[in-house]
Design an enzyme around this catalytic site. Sequence first.
Site, PDB file in Angstrom:
ATOM      1  N   HIS A 213      47.219  25.609  45.460  1.00  0.00           N
ATOM      2  CA  HIS A 213      46.117  26.570  45.535  1.00  0.00           C
ATOM      3  C   HIS A 213      45.393  26.615  44.186  1.00  0.00           C
ATOM      4  O   HIS A 213      46.050  26.645  43.143  1.00  0.00           O
ATOM      5  CB  HIS A 213      46.687  27.952  45.867  1.00  0.00           C
ATOM      6  N   HIS A 278      41.676  27.951  52.891  1.00  0.00           N
ATOM      7  CA  HIS A 278      41.471  29.396  52.840  1.00  0.00           C
ATOM      8  C   HIS A 278      39.970  29.612  52.908  1.00  0.00           C
ATOM      9  O   HIS A 278      39.246  29.168  52.011  1.00  0.00           O
ATOM     10  CB  HIS A 278      41.956  29.967  51.511  1.00  0.00           C
ATOM     11  N   TYR A 337      43.807  42.236  53.142  1.00  0.00           N
ATOM     12  CA  TYR A 337      44.591  41.710  54.261  1.00  0.00           C
ATOM     13  C   TYR A 337      44.661  42.658  55.452  1.00  0.00           C
ATOM     14  O   TYR A 337      45.660  42.714  56.156  1.00  0.00           O
ATOM     15  CB  TYR A 337      45.992  41.308  53.780  1.00  0.00           C
TER      16      TYR A 337
HETATM   17  C1  DNO Z   1      45.689  35.570  47.692  1.00  0.00           C
HETATM   18  C2  DNO Z   1      46.291  34.273  47.995  1.00  0.00           C
HETATM   19  C3  DNO Z   1      47.250  33.859  46.912  1.00  0.00           C
HETATM   20  C4  DNO Z   1      47.941  32.593  47.283  1.00  0.00           C
HETATM   21  C5  DNO Z   1      48.754  32.035  46.182  1.00  0.00           C
HETATM   22  C6  DNO Z   1      49.177  30.636  46.534  1.00  0.00           C
HETATM   23  O1  DNO Z   1      45.399  36.297  48.574  1.00  0.00           O
HETATM   24  O2  DNO Z   1      45.348  33.313  48.228  1.00  0.00           O
HETATM   25  O3  DNO Z   1      48.208  34.849  46.727  1.00  0.00           O
HETATM   26  O4  DNO Z   1      48.784  32.838  48.351  1.00  0.00           O
HETATM   27  O5  DNO Z   1      48.075  32.026  44.990  1.00  0.00           O
HETATM   28  O6  DNO Z   1      50.271  30.283  45.792  1.00  0.00           O
END
Ligand code: DNO
Length: 359
Positions: A213, A278, A337
């Site tokens: 990421h 994402h 979320y």
């Molecule tokens: C935030 C997410 C991050 C992601 C991590 C991956 O909402 O995109 O917490 O899960 O950075 O390691």
Amino acid sequence: MQSGRDRPSVEFTFRWFGPHDPVPLAHLAQVPGVRTVVTSLADVPAGTAWSDEAIAERRALCAAAGLTWTVAESVAVHESIKLGADAHAHPHARDDAIEAFALTLERLGRAGVEIVCYNFMPVFDWMRTEFARPLADGSTTMAHVQHDLDAIDLTLGLPQLAAWPKGYTAHELDELLERYAGVDERRLLEHYRHFIAAVAPVAERAGVRLAIHPDDPPWPIFGLPRIVNDEASLADILAASSSPAHGLTFCTGALGARGDTDVVALAERFASRSHFVHARNVRRTGERDFYEADHTPEAGDVNLVEVLRALLDGGFSGPIRPDHGRMIWGETGIPGYGLHDRALGLMYLRGAYDTLRRA
Ligand code: DNO
């Protein structure tokens, strides 16, 4: 330009934090088309292998709601791996942590989890300075103001501002930051190369694809190095291993927060090395300031339809999840979320996708 029939198929999926998530798993299964889920065993500390039992338990929980667990987000990378052997207090800490990570990959692979998302951000994972900024329509959203971040005095410990505090005391944080003093971007990249060289072959054998990421926000914070945030650094990261198991989580929001980045161009270039997407939108409000907008193009600076088209035309085929949404309709819960705005985002993307596939 491809025609719709040639475009690869993708899977729209949703993140669930686990039993403490205020959004019930059963509600995710009611979002049209959602059959799989992104989740992780966040309670297991970094550097400890996930057990077969705990993996099986999470998998069964998902299955009971009619969902298949296909993406682990995240498996945390222990600080000793990022610090490198010499900068860490215990000489074998790095090897042990790499071994634990590899074991987790093997076990996830056996359980049918196909993708593992992780990051390589020193000390802090993603960060925002505001978690409930009111927008004109009465919804709230997360925002980042660099000036406010710079004003944080870390000697007092990490305040309420971190989204996912790792529970460091001020003293532990201080020690950790001191160990990072000798780790600049070049060293961090060397440590990353060491890590990926060790775990990519394990992932390959386990049938798991690794998806790093990008840094979020996509620039250094608190004087710590960050090496996954623009076109050149993504290219360096990808060049660290030619294993087909090594690839990106293409996060449109993290990458879109920089004014000097053309996210559509990045999607064109890195589509075939992206294993997971994402999808979210950001509105830039300053050079290093932004807030998170809804998924439509008028609301922010990322055109998700154009990004999706570029990803599909570039050969991306994998899971896509709507990332952070606003809080709307009075929903409360984990900032970014909530169910409602993410579900709207997913349906927007799904509509765009179905149209692109038929065009
Ligand atoms: C935030 C997410 C991050 C992601 C991590 C991956 O909402 O995109 O917490 O899960 O950075 O390691």
